[in-house]
Scaffold this motif. Structure first.
Motif, PDB file in Angstrom:
ATOM      1  N   CYS A 221       6.794  -8.574  -3.218  1.00  0.00           N
ATOM      2  CA  CYS A 221       7.991  -8.784  -4.033  1.00  0.00           C
ATOM      3  C   CYS A 221       8.605  -7.468  -4.508  1.00  0.00           C
ATOM      4  O   CYS A 221       7.910  -6.563  -4.966  1.00  0.00           O
ATOM      5  N   LEU A 222       9.920  -7.419  -4.405  1.00  0.00           N
ATOM      6  CA  LEU A 222      10.722  -6.354  -4.996  1.00  0.00           C
ATOM      7  C   LEU A 222      11.628  -6.990  -6.039  1.00  0.00           C
ATOM      8  O   LEU A 222      12.348  -7.946  -5.739  1.00  0.00           O
ATOM      9  N   HIS A 223      11.602  -6.466  -7.270  1.00  0.00           N
ATOM     10  CA  HIS A 223      12.477  -7.000  -8.307  1.00  0.00           C
ATOM     11  C   HIS A 223      13.911  -6.496  -8.079  1.00  0.00           C
ATOM     12  O   HIS A 223      14.162  -5.294  -8.096  1.00  0.00           O
ATOM     13  N   SER A 224      14.835  -7.420  -7.914  1.00  0.00           N
ATOM     14  CA  SER A 224      16.210  -7.026  -7.607  1.00  0.00           C
ATOM     15  C   SER A 224      16.918  -6.405  -8.799  1.00  0.00           C
ATOM     16  O   SER A 224      17.945  -5.735  -8.632  1.00  0.00           O
ATOM     17  N   ASP A 225      16.393  -6.618 -10.021  1.00  0.00           N
ATOM     18  CA  ASP A 225      17.049  -6.069 -11.203  1.00  0.00           C
ATOM     19  C   ASP A 225      16.564  -4.657 -11.523  1.00  0.00           C
ATOM     20  O   ASP A 225      16.965  -4.072 -12.523  1.00  0.00           O
ATOM     21  N   SER A 226      15.703  -4.100 -10.684  1.00  0.00           N
ATOM     22  CA  SER A 226      15.221  -2.741 -10.917  1.00  0.00           C
ATOM     23  C   SER A 226      16.207  -1.723 -10.360  1.00  0.00           C
ATOM     24  O   SER A 226      17.021  -2.030  -9.479  1.00  0.00           O
ATOM     25  N   ASP A 227      16.156  -0.518 -10.871  1.00  0.00           N
ATOM     26  CA  ASP A 227      17.013   0.557 -10.370  1.00  0.00           C
ATOM     27  C   ASP A 227      16.703   0.822  -8.897  1.00  0.00           C
ATOM     28  O   ASP A 227      15.550   0.750  -8.469  1.00  0.00           O
ATOM     29  N   ALA A 228      17.727   1.122  -8.133  1.00  0.00           N
ATOM     30  CA  ALA A 228      17.594   1.458  -6.708  1.00  0.00           C
ATOM     31  C   ALA A 228      16.959   0.327  -5.904  1.00  0.00           C
ATOM     32  O   ALA A 228      16.276   0.566  -4.903  1.00  0.00           O
ATOM     33  N   ALA A 229      17.195  -0.917  -6.317  1.00  0.00           N
ATOM     34  CA  ALA A 229      16.583  -2.053  -5.624  1.00  0.00           C
ATOM     35  C   ALA A 229      17.035  -2.144  -4.168  1.00  0.00           C
ATOM     36  O   ALA A 229      16.221  -2.376  -3.270  1.00  0.00           O
ATOM     37  N   LEU A 230      18.312  -1.971  -3.919  1.00  0.00           N
ATOM     38  CA  LEU A 230      18.815  -2.094  -2.557  1.00  0.00           C
ATOM     39  C   LEU A 230      18.277  -0.967  -1.678  1.00  0.00           C
ATOM     40  O   LEU A 230      17.829  -1.202  -0.551  1.00  0.00           O
ATOM     41  N   GLU A 231      18.317   0.248  -2.183  1.00  0.00           N
ATOM     42  CA  GLU A 231      17.765   1.390  -1.442  1.00  0.00           C
ATOM     43  C   GLU A 231      16.275   1.171  -1.174  1.00  0.00           C
ATOM     44  O   GLU A 231      15.776   1.455  -0.083  1.00  0.00           O
ATOM     45  N   SER A 232      15.569   0.640  -2.175  1.00  0.00           N
ATOM     46  CA  SER A 232      14.139   0.391  -2.028  1.00  0.00           C
ATOM     47  C   SER A 232      13.874  -0.670  -0.966  1.00  0.00           C
ATOM     48  O   SER A 232      12.944  -0.538  -0.157  1.00  0.00           O
ATOM     49  N   ALA A 233      14.667  -1.734  -0.962  1.00  0.00           N
ATOM     50  CA  ALA A 233      14.473  -2.796   0.016  1.00  0.00           C
ATOM     51  C   ALA A 233      14.566  -2.248   1.435  1.00  0.00           C
ATOM     52  O   ALA A 233      13.749  -2.580   2.306  1.00  0.00           O
ATOM     53  N   ALA A 234      15.555  -1.386   1.663  1.00  0.00           N
ATOM     54  CA  ALA A 234      15.720  -0.794   2.989  1.00  0.00           C
ATOM     55  C   ALA A 234      14.538   0.100   3.352  1.00  0.00           C
ATOM     56  O   ALA A 234      14.038   0.065   4.489  1.00  0.00           O
ATOM     57  N   ALA A 235      14.073   0.901   2.384  1.00  0.00           N
ATOM     58  CA  ALA A 235      12.948   1.799   2.638  1.00  0.00           C
ATOM     59  C   ALA A 235      11.666   1.020   2.909  1.00  0.00           C
ATOM     60  O   ALA A 235      10.866   1.382   3.785  1.00  0.00           O
ATOM     61  N   ILE A 236      11.467  -0.071   2.166  1.00  0.00           N
ATOM     62  CA  ILE A 236      10.272  -0.895   2.350  1.00  0.00           C
ATOM     63  C   ILE A 236      10.294  -1.564   3.722  1.00  0.00           C
ATOM     64  O   ILE A 236       9.297  -1.552   4.447  1.00  0.00           O
ATOM     65  N   ARG A 237      11.416  -2.131   4.070  1.00  0.00           N
ATOM     66  CA  ARG A 237      11.530  -2.798   5.378  1.00  0.00           C
ATOM     67  C   ARG A 237      11.243  -1.798   6.496  1.00  0.00           C
ATOM     68  O   ARG A 237      10.515  -2.109   7.452  1.00  0.00           O
ATOM     69  N   ALA A 238      11.788  -0.609   6.392  1.00  0.00           N
ATOM     70  CA  ALA A 238      11.570   0.406   7.422  1.00  0.00           C
ATOM     71  C   ALA A 238      10.092   0.788   7.507  1.00  0.00           C
ATOM     72  O   ALA A 238       9.541   0.951   8.603  1.00  0.00           O
ATOM     73  N   ALA A 239       9.437   0.926   6.352  1.00  0.00           N
ATOM     74  CA  ALA A 239       8.022   1.299   6.338  1.00  0.00           C
ATOM     75  C   ALA A 239       7.158   0.219   6.958  1.00  0.00           C
ATOM     76  O   ALA A 239       6.198   0.507   7.699  1.00  0.00           O
ATOM     77  N   LEU A 240       7.481  -1.034   6.683  1.00  0.00           N
ATOM     78  CA  LEU A 240       6.700  -2.136   7.242  1.00  0.00           C
ATOM     79  C   LEU A 240       6.892  -2.231   8.750  1.00  0.00           C
ATOM     80  O   LEU A 240       5.936  -2.462   9.505  1.00  0.00           O
ATOM     81  N   GLU A 241       8.119  -2.056   9.196  1.00  0.00           N
ATOM     82  CA  GLU A 241       8.383  -2.103  10.637  1.00  0.00           C
ATOM     83  C   GLU A 241       7.722  -0.927  11.342  1.00  0.00           C
ATOM     84  O   GLU A 241       7.186  -1.075  12.450  1.00  0.00           O
ATOM     85  N   GLU A 242       7.737   0.232  10.703  1.00  0.00           N
ATOM     86  CA  GLU A 242       7.098   1.412  11.284  1.00  0.00           C
ATOM     87  C   GLU A 242       5.596   1.199  11.441  1.00  0.00           C
ATOM     88  O   GLU A 242       4.969   1.731  12.362  1.00  0.00           O
ATOM     89  N   ALA A 243       5.020   0.392  10.538  1.00  0.00           N
ATOM     90  CA  ALA A 243       3.591   0.093  10.604  1.00  0.00           C
ATOM     91  C   ALA A 243       3.276  -0.960  11.661  1.00  0.00           C
ATOM     92  O   ALA A 243       2.104  -1.314  11.873  1.00  0.00           O
TER      93      ALA A 243
END
Length: 253
Positions: A221-243
């Motif tokens: 889970c990523l909290h959407s109300d946190s700062d940089a949520a959208l940037e974080s979502a993209a970074a997380i997705r990329a990290a998971l795909e890279e793995a």
């Protein structure tokens, strides 16, 4: 190593953030939609469900203590009867919106203080699971990994989806560090992505007390109300795909 993982976000909680929430839906594979307890209303549920449907994102209900004033992040001294009435109403409201949008209810995930209280309160976890089983039979219940919620779900005949949080620090007991404590929230998108990858691949994270902690999770889970949520979502997705992980909605177990 987990071959697949779900990435979810809590959405529909603030009207002014609707555009960001919809952008996050382009990245995550499931979402939890506020249904009136801590935030959200018929209009926001309809908007989030329509956007999720368009993107093929699995949608679930996100009920909470009836506490809009404190965003559902405060434990309430409330009778079981009153809480039951509120939760039934919230789930029914979401079910009505989902039916109108022609979207299946993928899961139910409690929010905030209710979610955390259930982790260590077996009676509360059982109450929630029984409410969910009556309101939406067979629908998976999402809860904190390694908590009372799994046993409660199974007792009620529900699949369980174990969850871990990419933007929160953990105690040595595998519980979330209370938000009021320094360092409870992980703010850096890169650090969030690293924690997400660790959870998904079975690696250890460093808990608040400095110990190594491994958590088996089906969804992150990523909290959407946190700062940089959208940037974080993209970074997380990329990290998971890279793995090398397959990212798709969790089915429960």
């Amino acid at each position: 190593m987990t071959a697949q993982i779900d990435l979810n976000a809590d959405l529909g909680e603030m009207p002014e953030s609707a555009a960001r929430d919809i952008a996050i839906l382009d990245i995550v594979t499931s979402c939890n939609v506020a249904c009136g307890g801590h935030a959200g209303d018929a209009k926001s549920m309809a908007a989030m469900l329509a956007a999720a449907k368009e993107r093929g994102v699995a949608a679930g209900a996100h009920p909470s203590y009836p506490d809009r004033e404190h965003f559902g992040r405060r434990s309430l001294d409330i009778s079981a009867e009153s809480l039951t009435d509120s939760l039934r109403a919230q789930i029914a409201a979401f079910a009505a919106a989902a039916d109108q949008a022609e979207v299946p209810i993928h899961h139910i995930k409690p929010h905030g203080a209710l979610y955390n209280d259930m982790a260590d309160d077996a009676a509360l976890a059982k109450l929630m699971a029984d409410i969910c089983a009556a309101a939406s039979p067979g629908t998976p219940l999402v809860g904190l990994a390694d908590s009372h919620v799994e046993a409660a779900a199974r007792s009620a005949g529900l699949p369980f989806i174990a969850e871990a949080f990419v933007d929160r620090r953990y105690t040595d007991a595998a519980r979330l560090v209370p938000r009021g404590r320094d360092g409870a929230v992980i703010a850096d998108p890169a650090a969030r992505a690293a924690q997400a990858r660790a959870f998904a691949t079975g690696d250890a994270i460093e808990a608040e007390g400095g110990t190594s902690l491994r958590i088996r999770a089906d969804t992150l889970c990523l909290h959407s109300d946190s700062d940089a949520a959208l940037e974080s979502a993209a970074a997380i997705r990329a990290a998971l795909e890279e793995a090398g992980l397959t990212i798709e909605p969790a089915a429960g177990r």
